[in-house]
Design an enzyme around this catalytic site. Structure first.
Site, mmCIF file in Angstrom:
data_model
loop_
_atom_site.group_PDB
_atom_site.id
_atom_site.type_symbol
_atom_site.label_atom_id
_atom_site.label_comp_id
_atom_site.label_asym_id
_atom_site.label_seq_id
_atom_site.Cartn_x
_atom_site.Cartn_y
_atom_site.Cartn_z
ATOM 1 N N LYS A 8 -10.974 -5.260 -2.672
ATOM 2 C CA LYS A 8 -12.107 -4.330 -2.756
ATOM 3 C C LYS A 8 -11.683 -2.886 -2.966
ATOM 4 C CE LYS A 8 -13.132 -4.930 2.077
ATOM 5 N NZ LYS A 8 -12.036 -4.349 2.859
ATOM 6 N N LYS B 254 0.836 -1.211 0.000
ATOM 7 C CA LYS B 254 0.000 0.000 0.000
ATOM 8 C C LYS B 254 0.870 1.261 0.000
ATOM 9 C CE LYS B 254 -4.117 -2.161 1.780
ATOM 10 N NZ LYS B 254 -5.313 -2.167 1.024
ATOM 11 N N LYS C 234 -4.176 -10.204 -6.545
ATOM 12 C CA LYS C 234 -5.253 -10.565 -5.617
ATOM 13 C C LYS C 234 -6.517 -9.764 -5.919
ATOM 14 C CE LYS C 234 -5.759 -8.814 -1.365
ATOM 15 N NZ LYS C 234 -6.549 -8.693 -0.145
HETATM 16 P P1 ATP Z 1 -8.458 -3.701 0.810
HETATM 17 O O1 ATP Z 1 -8.465 -3.781 -0.678
HETATM 18 O O2 ATP Z 1 -9.153 -2.507 1.371
HETATM 19 O O3 ATP Z 1 -7.107 -3.925 1.411
HETATM 20 P P2 ATP Z 1 -9.403 -6.384 0.931
HETATM 21 O O4 ATP Z 1 -10.339 -6.645 -0.186
HETATM 22 O O5 ATP Z 1 -8.032 -6.943 0.822
HETATM 23 O O6 ATP Z 1 -9.364 -4.867 1.298
HETATM 24 P P3 ATP Z 1 -9.839 -6.894 3.731
HETATM 25 O O7 ATP Z 1 -10.825 -6.074 4.491
HETATM 26 O O8 ATP Z 1 -8.402 -6.568 3.893
HETATM 27 O O9 ATP Z 1 -10.161 -6.917 2.190
HETATM 28 O O10 ATP Z 1 -10.067 -8.405 4.046
HETATM 29 C C1 ATP Z 1 -11.175 -8.977 4.673
HETATM 30 C C2 ATP Z 1 -10.948 -10.462 4.710
HETATM 31 O O11 ATP Z 1 -11.052 -10.977 3.379
HETATM 32 C C3 ATP Z 1 -9.553 -10.862 5.200
HETATM 33 O O12 ATP Z 1 -9.663 -12.033 5.997
HETATM 34 C C4 ATP Z 1 -8.797 -11.141 3.942
HETATM 35 O O13 ATP Z 1 -7.742 -12.060 4.126
HETATM 36 C C5 ATP Z 1 -9.891 -11.724 3.060
HETATM 37 N N1 ATP Z 1 -9.590 -11.506 1.646
HETATM 38 C C6 ATP Z 1 -9.407 -10.305 1.037
HETATM 39 N N2 ATP Z 1 -9.178 -10.470 -0.275
HETATM 40 C C7 ATP Z 1 -9.191 -11.811 -0.503
HETATM 41 C C8 ATP Z 1 -9.001 -12.625 -1.663
HETATM 42 N N3 ATP Z 1 -8.749 -12.082 -2.839
HETATM 43 N N4 ATP Z 1 -9.088 -13.966 -1.531
HETATM 44 C C9 ATP Z 1 -9.352 -14.532 -0.326
HETATM 45 N N5 ATP Z 1 -9.536 -13.825 0.806
HETATM 46 C C10 ATP Z 1 -9.458 -12.480 0.735
#
Ligand code: ATP
Ligand code: LTN
Length: 333
Positions: A201, A114, A198
């Site tokens: 969101k 980030k 990955k």
């Molecule tokens: P951001 O993009 O804001 O960093 P994010 O989509 O990575 O957010 P988080 O809020 O960080 O989401 O994650 C919430 C949960 O979802 C965590 O347990 C994280 O490991 C899981 N997660 C996020 N993205 C994935 C993915 N692509 N595959 C599997 N698990 C995921």
């Protein structure tokens, strides 16, 4: 009687939840509500670690409560709460920040990824200290297990290091040792438009959002980037696109990757394969979206959060007091 084990996890309300969040985290939380004391929260303070529009943050927060309920979490079995509603999180954060090191925080992958996109001088202190607050979240509830996607396991490892360090320093078991639990399949769902990245969101690349209309979801899956050839095999290095779709199918069907692969043995057209994947995703997501709509009701959301706040505060303040006493802060009646 043996003490019931505890599970804790959370999601930060930084954007619309993706299918990655659902498979890697959300859908697994309910598995802990019968045999564990289950705590599931919305990490809203964590959402402030990067600039975010206040109205968007508020809406995402309400959505996550409704998503939690739609995923099968029952407010009477699982304590569902807001991180900012329980001040012990911020208080324990202020204490623990003195027990983690600059070196270890700067090695965190999420921080490196980030902050790499930013001007070095303007990287927020909160983004850097993110894992300290996450450690406080976990330790306040003496969580034995922390169900998360793969990208969060490094943060849980750091929490484990802190438990060793803290308990050794005060020569007593102040904190319980937590353990990250990731799903066997689907702990890291990749982007449909770039399967080397990955699905995320806050950095969407044509990814599937849980709020997308069913026809949009189907369209996104049908146009997912695939690989050359026509064989449906699990080979993440040479066939990242196909392997990612196989992961999604396998996770949602609760079968192993081998079983999933063998189901597609006779299919040699990617279009046909993608149609089956889309059907599988919609079979799960459409009823989920209907439940989400029912729960997206301010009355229900407030009731859940009020009840959760009360229960979580009780547990958290007990741990906080124990920590205060341990480190020498004067706790008086
Ligand atoms: P951001 O993009 O804001 O960093 P994010 O989509 O990575 O957010 P988080 O809020 O960080 O989401 O994650 C919430 C949960 O979802 C965590 O347990 C994280 O490991 C899981 N997660 C996020 N993205 C994935 C993915 N692509 N595959 C599997 N698990 C995921
Ligand atoms: N960092 C997590 C959200 C989170 C969390 C936690 C998860 C904050 N505190 C404690 C498990 C336990 C993320 O999903 N990005």
């Amino acid at each position: 009687m043996e003490k019931m084990k505890r599970s804790l996890s959370g999601i930060k309300p930084t954007g619309n939840l993706t299918l990655g969040n659902y498979i890697g985290a959300l859908r697994n939380f309910k598995n802990y509500q019968d045999e564990y004391e289950n705590f599931v929260f919305i990490a809203d303070l964590h959402a402030l670690t990067l600039p975010i529009d206040p109205a968007f943050l508020r809406q995402n927060t309400k959505d996550i409560v409704a998503f939690y309920l739609a995923s099968g979490l029952d407010k009477d079995k699982t304590t569902i709460f807001l991180q900012s509603d329980v001040s012990a999180h911020s208080e324990l954060n202020s204490i623990l920040i003195n027990y983690l090191y600059m070196g270890e925080l700067s090695r965190m992958t999420q921080f490196k990824d980030k902050s790499a996109k930013m001007n070095h001088e303007a990287v927020g202190v909160g983004l850097f200290a993110y894992p300290v607050l996450m450690t406080a979240d976990i330790l306040l509830y003496n969580a034995d297990v922390v169900p998360v996607g793969e990208d969060q396991t490094q943060h849980v490892e750091l929490a484990r290091d802190l438990v060793h360090r803290f308990n050794a320093r005060y020569n007593k078991e102040v904190f319980v040792m937590p353990k990250a639990v990731t799903p066997k399949v689907g702990a890291r769902i990749m982007s449909l438009s770039d399967p080397t990245k990955k699905m995320s969101k806050s950095d969407p690349k044509g990814d599937i959002f849980l709020k997308d209309e069913p026809n949009i979801i189907r369209k996104k899956i049908m146009s997912a980037v695939t690989d050359t050839g026509n064989e449906i095999i699990y080979d993440p290095v040479n066939k990242p696109g196909i392997s990612n779709l196989l992961q999604i199918y396998s996770a949602l069907s609760d079968i192993t990757l081998d079983e999933a692969q063998s189901r597609f043995h006779d299919i040699h057209q990617y279009g046909e394969f993608k149609k089956i994947i889309a059907d599988k995703v919609l079979e799960e997501i459409v009823p989920f979206q209907e439940r989400f709509k029912e729960f997206s009701n301010p009355k229900i959301i407030n009731e859940v959060l009020n009840q959760g706040k009360e229960r979580a505060s009780r547990v958290a303040s007990r741990t906080l007091n124990k920590v205060k006493k341990t480190v020498g802060l004067y706790v008086h009646e």
